[in-house]
Structures are given as C-alpha cells and as structure tokens.
Design an enzyme around this catalytic site. Structure first.
Site, PDB file in Angstrom:
ATOM      1  N   LYS A  45       0.873  -1.181   0.000  1.00  0.00           N
ATOM      2  CA  LYS A  45       0.000   0.000   0.000  1.00  0.00           C
ATOM      3  C   LYS A  45       0.909   1.230   0.000  1.00  0.00           C
ATOM      4  O   LYS A  45       1.966   1.234   0.640  1.00  0.00           O
ATOM      5  CB  LYS A  45      -0.867   0.014   1.261  1.00  0.00           C
ATOM      6  CG  LYS A  45      -1.654   1.307   1.464  1.00  0.00           C
ATOM      7  CD  LYS A  45      -2.678   1.558   0.382  1.00  0.00           C
ATOM      8  CE  LYS A  45      -3.370   2.921   0.556  1.00  0.00           C
ATOM      9  NZ  LYS A  45      -4.322   3.229  -0.555  1.00  0.00           N
ATOM     10  N   CYS A 127      -2.345   9.676  -6.479  1.00  0.00           N
ATOM     11  CA  CYS A 127      -3.468   9.386  -5.599  1.00  0.00           C
ATOM     12  C   CYS A 127      -4.541  10.462  -5.816  1.00  0.00           C
ATOM     13  O   CYS A 127      -4.264  11.656  -5.636  1.00  0.00           O
ATOM     14  CB  CYS A 127      -3.063   9.368  -4.137  1.00  0.00           C
ATOM     15  SG  CYS A 127      -4.476   9.010  -3.065  1.00  0.00           S
ATOM     16  N   GLY A 246      -4.968  -1.960 -14.520  1.00  0.00           N
ATOM     17  CA  GLY A 246      -6.248  -1.362 -14.875  1.00  0.00           C
ATOM     18  C   GLY A 246      -7.118  -2.294 -15.683  1.00  0.00           C
ATOM     19  O   GLY A 246      -6.774  -2.635 -16.816  1.00  0.00           O
TER      20      GLY A 246
HETATM   21  O1  LIG Z   1      -7.582   6.608  -1.871  1.00  0.00           O
HETATM   22  C1  LIG Z   1      -6.508   5.939  -1.917  1.00  0.00           C
HETATM   23  O2  LIG Z   1      -5.874   5.548  -0.926  1.00  0.00           O
HETATM   24  C2  LIG Z   1      -6.019   5.658  -3.296  1.00  0.00           C
HETATM   25  N1  LIG Z   1      -6.961   5.243  -4.197  1.00  0.00           N
HETATM   26  C3  LIG Z   1      -6.646   5.034  -5.511  1.00  0.00           C
HETATM   27  O3  LIG Z   1      -7.503   4.637  -6.330  1.00  0.00           O
HETATM   28  N2  LIG Z   1      -5.374   5.243  -5.931  1.00  0.00           N
HETATM   29  C4  LIG Z   1      -4.386   5.655  -5.082  1.00  0.00           C
HETATM   30  O4  LIG Z   1      -3.227   5.836  -5.520  1.00  0.00           O
HETATM   31  C5  LIG Z   1      -4.727   5.859  -3.708  1.00  0.00           C
HETATM   32  I1  LIG Z   1      -3.222   6.406  -2.398  1.00  0.00           I
END
Ligand SMILES: O=C(O)c1[nH]c(=O)[nH]c(=O)c1I
Length: 308
Positions: A45, A127, A246
């Site tokens: 993560k 993000c 994706g």
């Molecule tokens: O909301 C999130 O934690 C998140 N959600 C996403 O769809 N892509 C990202 O890079 C991240 I950091």
C-alpha cells in the site's frame, strides 16, 4: 509455461502483481500475496510518513463493471512497510510511497536511500483521493522538478505510479519528462480519478468522502489502461519497463496489456473480489490463449499490437 520476468535486475517469478492498495495493507495480506500461486511478489500500500486512518466510510463501492474508491490513503505508515520490505521474502517486493506534499516524497526517498532496502520502490504520483491535494502527475512542471530533486541523490531502483492521461499531447509531454530520468519502470494506470455513482433508490451517492467522487477501477477502465500502456510504450526509452494496471479480470485482458507492451501486469478490483486465487486463473487463461496462437513465450507477442 512460466511467466517469470526481470525488472531492474530483480527476478520476478511471475508477471503478476497486486495493484497497490489491494491486498497489501498489512503483513498478513502482503505475506498472502507472496505465498499465493502465480504471483510475482507484492506491491505495498502507498506509505505516508505517518500512519493514516484515511477517509470516512463507506469509501469503496463495487459497481456492475468495476469499482469506485475514495480510501484517502489509509496505511500503517512508512516505517511499517520499510520494515516489511527490508526483511527476507520468497518473492520480490515493491515499496510504494506517497507523500502528501513534495517535501514528504523527498524525505521518504532519503530514508529509503539511507536504508538497508535494495529492492524496487514506486513513487505514487497519482493518488486522486487526498482531499485538497491535486494529483502531482497532472502537473508536469512539478513532476519534472520532483524527479530532478530525487535523482540528485537517489541511486536505488525507482519507478512511478501514474494516473491515466486522455490527450496524446499529454502522453508526449509526460514521456519527454520521464525519459530524462533513470527510472526502472512506470506503473500505469492508477484509478480514473473522480468518477461518481448514485443509488437511485436513495438518490444518494454511494461513497461518503468528497460528496461521492472517487477513483474508478475494474473492467470499465480497461480501454483507458490499454491506451496508456501502449502510448507510453511507444514513447519511453526501452530501459523504462511498464507495469500494466487497470481493468484486468481475465487472461484476455492480460494478453491485451502484453500486446500493448506491458512487462508485468497488476490486478486491483478483480483481486479484491476474487482473492489471490485469481492469479492461477489468469496464468491458466493466458497460457491457453498462447497455446491456441502457437506462442511459446511472451516475447513472441509483447508490444506487437498491430495498427488497423
Ligand atoms: O484513496 C486511496 O488511498 C487511493 N486510491 C486510488 O484509487 N489510488 C491511489 O493511488 C490511492 I493512495
């Protein structure tokens, strides 16, 4: 057929990875990825300097043909993930990091540079769900300045996680920036930012954060993902590898990502729904397609999608 591959002189036993964010928040989840059949390793993560709760729930919703999320970067904090990737594992790790501002990114990469970790790192520039923070990778000047600063001191393997782009000139502009730096790879695409879904019974949006706006994933974003993989493969130095992410739900989708030039393929939404067993299924389905076509290696067709 074994689908092993090498990236930045790290040998991955399979081309398959989790999309960062899915099945990678905790040691247990990361170990599960590593121990699962047909996985190449695990991507953590995205880590921020400190632990984060993330956005209020509900912050994830499954749609008929994909998903919408506004998680808000919940994670156990950078030390937790650096500790994990620095330990011995049966398969390689990719440490994903996401600062909330430029100084965070610089600080995190200085820490990795100074650490015992010698594996791959992936800087998440995309993000879409940190409230009040635009995606770095949609600001070309900021991205260029950030990479210039990083590569003034960083010497370990580094890739970047990119959002989808939707304009051929943007592919040109972003590739020109990326080609200036000794990146090991790009990982494309992150979720398609700021979609919206509505429950017509309640007439309400389906996720709580950001008035229902969230990143889209899953089958419905496959055409966007394929376009981004192909566009960057056409434009980037061959030394910069591509992790295609994706919309992957089947071996056919994997085959298309590979035809567009992906070196590795990661799975998010479908992994969340199916569990780590999906990687054996994708492997078997890809092997069947290759056998039907008489291919004995991915190199027989990787990047060889033909124009009409
Ligand atoms: O909301 C999130 O934690 C998140 N959600 C996403 O769809 N892509 C990202 O890079 C991240 I950091």
């Amino acid at each position: 057929i074994d689908f092993k591959t090498t990236m930045a002189s790290v040998e991955f036993p399979s081309i398959f990875l989790n999309a960062s964010g899915v099945n990678c928040m905790t040691v247990a989840e990361m170990d599960e990825m590593i121990n699962a059949a047909c996985t190449g390793g695990v991507v953590t993560k995205s880590a921020t300097p400190q632990q984060r709760e993330g956005n209020p729930q509900p912050r994830y919703y499954q749609l008929e043909h994909g998903s919408i999320n506004s998680m808000g970067l919940p994670n156990a904090g950078f030390p937790y993930y650096l500790d994990y990737v620095t330990r011995e594992h049966a398969k390689p790790t990719i440490l994903s990091v996401a600062g909330l501002q430029m100084s965070d990114n610089i600080e995190l990469l200085h820490k990795i540079q100074a650490s015992e970790y010698t594996g791959l790192t992936e800087l998440n520039l995309s993000c879409p769900n940190v409230i009040g923070k635009p995606q770095v990778a949609y600001d070309f000047e900021e991205t260029d300045a950030l990479l210039a600063e990083i590569f003034s001191f960083y010497t370990k393997p580094l890739g970047v996680k990119l959002p989808p782009y939707f304009d051929l000139v943007h592919f040109d502009q972003m590739a020109a920036i990326l080609n200036k730096y000794p990146l090991t790879h790009i990982n494309t695409v992150n979720s398609v930012g700021n979609g919206l879904w509505i429950d017509i019974d309640t007439e309400k949006v389906v996720i709580k954060p950001k008035q229902g706006f969230g990143g889209l994933g899953g089958a419905m974003i496959l055409p966007t993902a394929l376009a981004n993989v192909r566009a960057f493969r056409q434009r980037l130095n061959p030394s910069i590898k591509i992790i295609g992410t994706g919309g992957v739900t089947s071996g056919k989708d994997v085959f298309m990502h590979l035809l567009c030039g992906a070196d590795m393929v990661s799975v998010g939404t479908a992994l969340l729904h199916e569990g780590v067993g999906i990687f054996q299924r994708l492997t078997d389905e890809l092997a069947t397609i290759m056998a039907e076509k008489g291919y004995t290696s991915i190199e027989d067709f990787r990047g060889k999608v033909q124009d009409f």
